[in-house]
Design an enzyme around this catalytic site. Structure first.
Site, PDB file in Angstrom:
ATOM      1  N   HIS A  75       0.865  -1.448   0.019  1.00  0.00           N
ATOM      2  CA  HIS A  75      -0.024   0.045  -0.066  1.00  0.00           C
ATOM      3  C   HIS A  75       0.903   1.220  -0.019  1.00  0.00           C
ATOM      4  O   HIS A  75       2.132   0.988  -0.083  1.00  0.00           O
ATOM      5  CB  HIS A  75      -0.887   0.058   1.050  1.00  0.00           C
ATOM      6  CG  HIS A  75      -0.470   0.043   2.680  1.00  0.00           C
ATOM      7  ND1 HIS A  75       0.667  -0.876   2.979  1.00  0.00           N
ATOM      8  CD2 HIS A  75      -0.547   0.874   3.533  1.00  0.00           C
ATOM      9  CE1 HIS A  75       1.006  -0.497   4.244  1.00  0.00           C
ATOM     10  NE2 HIS A  75       0.369   0.454   4.440  1.00  0.00           N
ATOM     11  N   ASP A  79       5.659   4.781   5.264  1.00  0.00           N
ATOM     12  CA  ASP A  79       6.876   3.867   5.617  1.00  0.00           C
ATOM     13  C   ASP A  79       7.014   2.744   4.836  1.00  0.00           C
ATOM     14  O   ASP A  79       7.942   1.926   5.074  1.00  0.00           O
ATOM     15  CB  ASP A  79       6.390   3.196   7.241  1.00  0.00           C
ATOM     16  CG  ASP A  79       4.866   2.886   7.279  1.00  0.00           C
ATOM     17  OD1 ASP A  79       4.275   3.056   6.298  1.00  0.00           O
ATOM     18  OD2 ASP A  79       5.023   2.019   8.265  1.00  0.00           O
ATOM     19  N   ASP A 220       0.527  -4.803   7.718  1.00  0.00           N
ATOM     20  CA  ASP A 220      -0.491  -3.717   7.796  1.00  0.00           C
ATOM     21  C   ASP A 220      -1.680  -4.237   7.376  1.00  0.00           C
ATOM     22  O   ASP A 220      -2.591  -4.028   6.483  1.00  0.00           O
ATOM     23  CB  ASP A 220      -0.257  -2.488   7.047  1.00  0.00           C
ATOM     24  CG  ASP A 220       0.806  -1.623   7.233  1.00  0.00           C
ATOM     25  OD1 ASP A 220       2.003  -2.204   7.517  1.00  0.00           O
ATOM     26  OD2 ASP A 220       0.855  -0.601   7.338  1.00  0.00           O
TER      27      ASP A 220
END
EC number: 3.1.26.11
Length: 316
Positions: A75, A79, A220
């Site tokens: 995504h 980071d 994530d």
């Protein structure tokens, strides 16, 4: 002797080099770079995510930027992609001219175009593949890549990398069918050959497909069935362990991340060979001290550190 030479050339490449370049989430720390994975197979390098510090980690590992052919993005949070412009510039300075393929969720072209404001001129073409379906597969440079949608607060994908392995070449069957020797190498690679007016197909000389190499990488996300389904039987499962502390369950749910326990449950359900935890919260200073939270559920768990590496081999 000729038959052995043909087979030996293919056997040399039966290994996948894996390096988890960075294990940090949200922000880099003095001894923890942001998340990125790099693999090497048959002269082609693949990267998943490219957080800040990725270039330094590659240099510290002693690997090269130039052979990177594919970069996949889970995504577009900073980071996971903030290291891309600098990496592109370094690859350009290395006089790379071969095209580079980028894979990521819808919006990839827009995001990459914005980041390239500071890397406008490159000596190689960038080809973007935008993911729009819950699951998509691609064959690139010997990698069988499956992207599958997970559950974060923005569109996010996990990836399974597989190195497929054809059945063993049967020289006796080839001889019995009078297949010319010059066709053997192509047939062994799974290619159909037309020679001297005859068509020869791989199934004429290859046994049943053998077990390949499988790696699954996901960060994530909340734990979802798609992860355990796609990770099933993986030789290595690299999974987010954002929180290892016992009091972080509510925070993990609120921000759509995972705890060590949740990652371990996925590994157990998927019956993987080994799991590496990664993408730690900055508050998790010593993840190895909390790893028992995971090993109690899935014993073969490692709290990975930056540049954790392994060579995944084909089974004999």
């Amino acid at each position: 002797m000729i038959r052995n030479a043909i087979i030996d050339r293919n056997e040399e490449n039966e290994m996948l080099d894996v390096c988890l370049l960075g294990t940090g989430g949200m922000m880099p720390l003095p001894r923890r770079k942001l998340t990125s994975l790099m693999t090497r197979y048959n002269g082609s390098n693949l990267m998943i995510d490219c957080g800040e510090g990725t270039q330094v980690a590659v240099k510290e590992k002693g690997w090269s930027f130039k052979p990177i052919d594919v970069i996949c993005f889970t995504h577009y949070h900073a980071d996971h992609i903030s290291g891309l412009p600098g990496l592109l510039l370094t690859m350009g300075n290395a006089e790379r001219t071969e095209p580079l393929t980028l894979i990521g969720p819808k919006g990839l072209v827009r995001v990459v175009s914005a980041l390239r404001v500071i890397a406008p001129e490159l000596p190689f073409e960038i080809q973007c593949i935008e993911l729009t379906q819950p699951e998509e597969t691609y064959e690139l440079n010997g990698y069988h890549i499956t992207a599958f949608r997970v559950n974060h607060n923005v569109t996010c994908y996990g990836y399974t990398l597989e190195i497929k392995r054809a059945g063993k070449f049967d020289a006796q069957r080839a001889k019995e069918q009078n297949i010319p020797l010059k066709c053997w190498n192509s047939l062994q690679k799974g290619e159909t050959v037309v020679c001297e007016g005859n068509t020869y197909t791989p199934d004429m000389v290859l046994g049943a497909p053998r077990k390949g190499i499988k790696l699954t990488y996901t960060t994530d996300t909340r734990p979802v069935k798609a992860i355990s389904d796609h990770a099933a039987g993986s030789d290595l499962f690299i999974c987010e362990g954002m929180y290892g502390e016992q009091d972080k369950d509510d925070k993990a749910r609120a921000y759509k991340h995972m705890t060590f326990k949740e990652a371990a449950q996925l590994a157990k359900e998927a019956q993987v060979a080994e799991m590496w935890l990664t993408h730690y919260s900055p508050s998790l200073v010593r993840p190895e001290e909390a790893v028992k939270e995971a090993t109690d559920i899935f014993p073969n768990t490692i709290a990975a550190r930056d540049r954790q590496s392994v060579e995944l081999m084909f089974e004999e």
